[in-house]
Enzyme design. Sequence first.
Site, PDB file in Angstrom:
ATOM      1  CB  CYS A 124      -1.007  -0.063   1.140  1.00  0.00           C
ATOM      2  SG  CYS A 124      -2.407   1.022   0.882  1.00  0.00           S
ATOM      3  CD  GLU A 148      -0.005  -5.645   5.807  1.00  0.00           C
ATOM      4  OE1 GLU A 148      -0.027  -6.295   4.751  1.00  0.00           O
ATOM      5  OE2 GLU A 148      -0.158  -4.404   5.843  1.00  0.00           O
ATOM      6  CG  HIS A 205      -2.887  -3.345   4.078  1.00  0.00           C
ATOM      7  ND1 HIS A 205      -1.740  -2.718   4.475  1.00  0.00           N
ATOM      8  CD2 HIS A 205      -3.702  -2.374   3.626  1.00  0.00           C
ATOM      9  CE1 HIS A 205      -1.847  -1.419   4.286  1.00  0.00           C
ATOM     10  NE2 HIS A 205      -3.037  -1.182   3.756  1.00  0.00           N
TER      11      HIS A 205
HETATM   12  N1  GLN Z   1      -3.578   6.214   1.009  1.00  0.00           N
HETATM   13  C1  GLN Z   1      -2.311   6.004   1.648  1.00  0.00           C
HETATM   14  C2  GLN Z   1      -1.213   6.801   0.976  1.00  0.00           C
HETATM   15  O1  GLN Z   1      -1.428   7.309  -0.066  1.00  0.00           O
HETATM   16  C3  GLN Z   1      -1.928   4.547   1.667  1.00  0.00           C
HETATM   17  C4  GLN Z   1      -2.894   3.777   2.520  1.00  0.00           C
HETATM   18  C5  GLN Z   1      -2.363   2.520   3.107  1.00  0.00           C
HETATM   19  O2  GLN Z   1      -1.145   2.300   3.193  1.00  0.00           O
HETATM   20  N2  GLN Z   1      -3.251   1.701   3.601  1.00  0.00           N
HETATM   21  O3  GLN Z   1      -0.155   6.901   1.510  1.00  0.00           O
END
Ligand code: GLN
Length: 213
Positions: free
Chosen positions: A88, A187, A185
Amino acid sequence: MVVNNGEMPRPRVGVLAMQGDYDAHVRAVEAAGGETFLVRTPDEVARADALILPGGESTTIGKLMARYGLDAAIKQAHAEGTPIYGTCAGMILLAKTIASGEKHGGQSTLGLMDIGVARNAFGRQVDSFEADIDAPRVAGTEPVRGVFIRAPYVAEAGPGVEVLGRYQDRVVLVRQGNVLASAFHPELTGDARVHTYFLKMIGAPADDGNGTT
Ligand code: GLN
């Protein structure tokens, strides 16, 4: 002290602990058979057999990485072949470009993967959701359950990037050489198969897309 009884030593995975859900990665790596330690300094980056960049807020993590000199250390580790996995926000930090999505105010990234990502790309009305992702090269026939939280997706991928998983039409799991990234994710699900796949990248020759590791 690990007693060496002839088995392979457990890999030591450094989990970047600037901000975000690093504790969940610690649990997932341990479930997959690795040892972990938290990474907050360039020396700790250099000691890791593999590195994880967790989810969180990519602008914040990026600023903290730069402040503590971790960006240069991570680029160095990558150049030396250390496998890196970003989830992410971690995927955003690995990308070469931020292709679209929200204003990002010139957010800088490590640029270790030839991908362009769109941030917060599933729409404000659906801030988070779960979905099954088919990822046969990573997890076999059973799909991986993905938790998406204000998730990005891969909007552009260069020829060296192997697409390992999609959600509907969107690319959400990719690998390039020793770098792995997911928009979601794993995890947070209690299913360690993506982490198991990642641990197998340690010591394996960099794979340029035939998915054999
Ligand atoms: N929206 C977040 C970002 O742009 C990422 C979200 C996440 O890691 N769950 O950094």
